[in-house]
Write a protein that holds these residues in place. Structure first.
Motif, PDB file in Angstrom:
ATOM      1  N   GLN A 164       0.867  -1.173   0.000  1.00  0.00           N
ATOM      2  CA  GLN A 164       0.000   0.000   0.000  1.00  0.00           C
ATOM      3  C   GLN A 164       0.905   1.224   0.000  1.00  0.00           C
ATOM      4  O   GLN A 164       1.158   1.834   1.039  1.00  0.00           O
ATOM      5  CB  GLN A 164      -0.920   0.019   1.227  1.00  0.00           C
ATOM      6  N   GLU A 165       1.385   1.582  -1.172  1.00  0.00           N
ATOM      7  CA  GLU A 165       2.270   2.731  -1.300  1.00  0.00           C
ATOM      8  C   GLU A 165       1.942   3.470  -2.592  1.00  0.00           C
ATOM      9  O   GLU A 165       1.448   2.877  -3.557  1.00  0.00           O
ATOM     10  CB  GLU A 165       3.743   2.311  -1.303  1.00  0.00           C
ATOM     11  N   VAL A 166       2.238   4.765  -2.615  1.00  0.00           N
ATOM     12  CA  VAL A 166       2.038   5.565  -3.823  1.00  0.00           C
ATOM     13  C   VAL A 166       3.308   6.380  -4.072  1.00  0.00           C
ATOM     14  O   VAL A 166       4.085   6.634  -3.144  1.00  0.00           O
ATOM     15  CB  VAL A 166       0.824   6.505  -3.699  1.00  0.00           C
ATOM     16  N   ALA A 167       3.504   6.794  -5.319  1.00  0.00           N
ATOM     17  CA  ALA A 167       4.684   7.595  -5.660  1.00  0.00           C
ATOM     18  C   ALA A 167       4.338   8.539  -6.804  1.00  0.00           C
ATOM     19  O   ALA A 167       3.392   8.322  -7.560  1.00  0.00           O
ATOM     20  CB  ALA A 167       5.858   6.698  -6.053  1.00  0.00           C
ATOM     21  N   ILE A 168       5.125   9.587  -6.921  1.00  0.00           N
ATOM     22  CA  ILE A 168       5.015  10.533  -8.029  1.00  0.00           C
ATOM     23  C   ILE A 168       5.908  10.047  -9.168  1.00  0.00           C
ATOM     24  O   ILE A 168       7.064   9.663  -8.942  1.00  0.00           O
ATOM     25  CB  ILE A 168       5.438  11.940  -7.583  1.00  0.00           C
ATOM     26  N   LEU A 169       5.380  10.072 -10.369  1.00  0.00           N
ATOM     27  CA  LEU A 169       6.154   9.631 -11.528  1.00  0.00           C
ATOM     28  C   LEU A 169       6.868  10.820 -12.160  1.00  0.00           C
ATOM     29  O   LEU A 169       6.238  11.796 -12.572  1.00  0.00           O
ATOM     30  CB  LEU A 169       5.243   8.966 -12.559  1.00  0.00           C
ATOM     31  N   LYS A 170       8.188  10.712 -12.255  1.00  0.00           N
ATOM     32  CA  LYS A 170       9.014  11.724 -12.910  1.00  0.00           C
ATOM     33  C   LYS A 170       9.248  11.299 -14.354  1.00  0.00           C
ATOM     34  O   LYS A 170       9.602  10.158 -14.629  1.00  0.00           O
ATOM     35  CB  LYS A 170      10.353  11.861 -12.173  1.00  0.00           C
ATOM     36  N   ILE A 181       6.099  10.884   0.589  1.00  0.00           N
ATOM     37  CA  ILE A 181       5.912  10.457  -0.795  1.00  0.00           C
ATOM     38  C   ILE A 181       7.239  10.442  -1.553  1.00  0.00           C
ATOM     39  O   ILE A 181       7.988  11.415  -1.553  1.00  0.00           O
ATOM     40  CB  ILE A 181       4.929  11.402  -1.516  1.00  0.00           C
ATOM     41  N   GLU A 182       7.507   9.325  -2.210  1.00  0.00           N
ATOM     42  CA  GLU A 182       8.718   9.194  -3.012  1.00  0.00           C
ATOM     43  C   GLU A 182       8.456   9.583  -4.461  1.00  0.00           C
ATOM     44  O   GLU A 182       7.311   9.597  -4.929  1.00  0.00           O
ATOM     45  CB  GLU A 182       9.241   7.759  -2.947  1.00  0.00           C
ATOM     46  N   THR A 183       9.529   9.887  -5.167  1.00  0.00           N
ATOM     47  CA  THR A 183       9.486  10.165  -6.602  1.00  0.00           C
ATOM     48  C   THR A 183      10.261   9.073  -7.321  1.00  0.00           C
ATOM     49  O   THR A 183      11.367   8.709  -6.901  1.00  0.00           O
ATOM     50  CB  THR A 183      10.110  11.535  -6.912  1.00  0.00           C
ATOM     51  N   VAL A 184       9.682   8.528  -8.394  1.00  0.00           N
ATOM     52  CA  VAL A 184      10.354   7.478  -9.159  1.00  0.00           C
ATOM     53  C   VAL A 184      10.362   7.861 -10.636  1.00  0.00           C
ATOM     54  O   VAL A 184       9.448   8.534 -11.121  1.00  0.00           O
ATOM     55  CB  VAL A 184       9.678   6.106  -8.975  1.00  0.00           C
ATOM     56  N   GLU A 185      11.394   7.463 -11.342  1.00  0.00           N
ATOM     57  CA  GLU A 185      11.512   7.776 -12.764  1.00  0.00           C
ATOM     58  C   GLU A 185      10.859   6.695 -13.609  1.00  0.00           C
ATOM     59  O   GLU A 185      10.862   5.516 -13.251  1.00  0.00           O
ATOM     60  CB  GLU A 185      12.981   7.936 -13.139  1.00  0.00           C
ATOM     61  N   ALA A 186      10.315   7.125 -14.750  1.00  0.00           N
ATOM     62  CA  ALA A 186       9.544   6.213 -15.599  1.00  0.00           C
ATOM     63  C   ALA A 186      10.338   4.987 -16.026  1.00  0.00           C
ATOM     64  O   ALA A 186       9.773   3.902 -16.173  1.00  0.00           O
ATOM     65  CB  ALA A 186       9.035   6.964 -16.823  1.00  0.00           C
TER      66      ALA A 186
END
Length: 213
Positions: free
Chosen positions: A19-25, A58-63
């Motif tokens: 159960q986690e969410v992240a922002i897509l860079k 919130i983490e940010t992850v690259e496409a």
């Protein structure tokens, strides 16, 4: 080959139970970092109201990164250009068909760029409008009229589009609504409380749907 099968099976299993969410860079120069308070506020709302237990940092992850497989839900937004390399597109496709979910929220001006780049991810699939009786509109809160209108922009009706894989909605594109602006701190856009509440409730629907499907 065995290594990659084991790796993707492990990541798929993680997607099922996380159960986690992240922002897509993403590449292209668009402001993927816009609405910085939006996702943290939505996560807090979900934890307080629909019994989730999501990390509020919130983490940010690259496409193109394998790190996207740690998150069953990715959120993507911006106003301008988007570019997916072939590697980005393949990685996103593998993520989505393996159980992941991507919500793309047009923050105004993103639509012509993202629709073009999504053809790299799913060359044989088109964005189709999601019917108002779809489960994503009532997974936690009931929206019988579909996607709520949060910001005016061009004054057009809000629309929710999706891409389906084997009958599962794997990607949601929200247009002419701007849910993310409604999730932001109240003083950022001075939205009335009832408008922010609609945005947060629809966001909770997206989170719940992504986690359960």
């Amino acid at each position: 080959m065995k290594f990659f099968f084991t790796l993707y099976f492990t990541l798929f299993t993680f997607l099922l139970f996380s159960q986690e969410v992240a922002i897509l860079k993403y590449k292209g120069g668009g402001d993927w970092y816009s609405n910085p308070t939006a996702l943290p506020n939505l996560v807090k709302y979900c934890n307080d109201n629909i019994d989730t237990n999501i990390n509020e940092n919130i983490e940010t992850v690259e496409a193109g990164s394998i790190d996207i497989f740690q998150f069953p839900l990715l959120h993507m937004t911006g106003h301008g250009n988007v570019f997916f390399s072939d590697e980005d597109a393949e990685n996103l496709r593998n993520y989505l068909i393996s159980g992941g979910f991507l919500h793309i929220d047009d923050n105004y001006g993103m639509e012509p760029y993202i629709t073009k780049e999504l053809k790299k991810v799913f060359p044989n699939s088109d964005l189709i409008e999601i019917p108002k009786d779809h489960a994503i509109f009532n997974s936690a809160y009931n929206f019988p009229n579909g996607l709520p209108k949060i910001h005016e922009h061009d004054g057009k009706a809000p629309q929710a589009f999706g891409i389906f894989h084997e009958s599962r909605l794997v990607l949601l594109f929200t247009l002419e609504s701007d849910l993310g602006d409604g999730w932001e701190d109240q003083e950022v856009h001075n939205d009335p409380e009832d408008v922010r509440e609609k945005a947060l409730k629809m966001g909770a629907n997206i989170v719940k749907y992504a986690f359960e499907h």
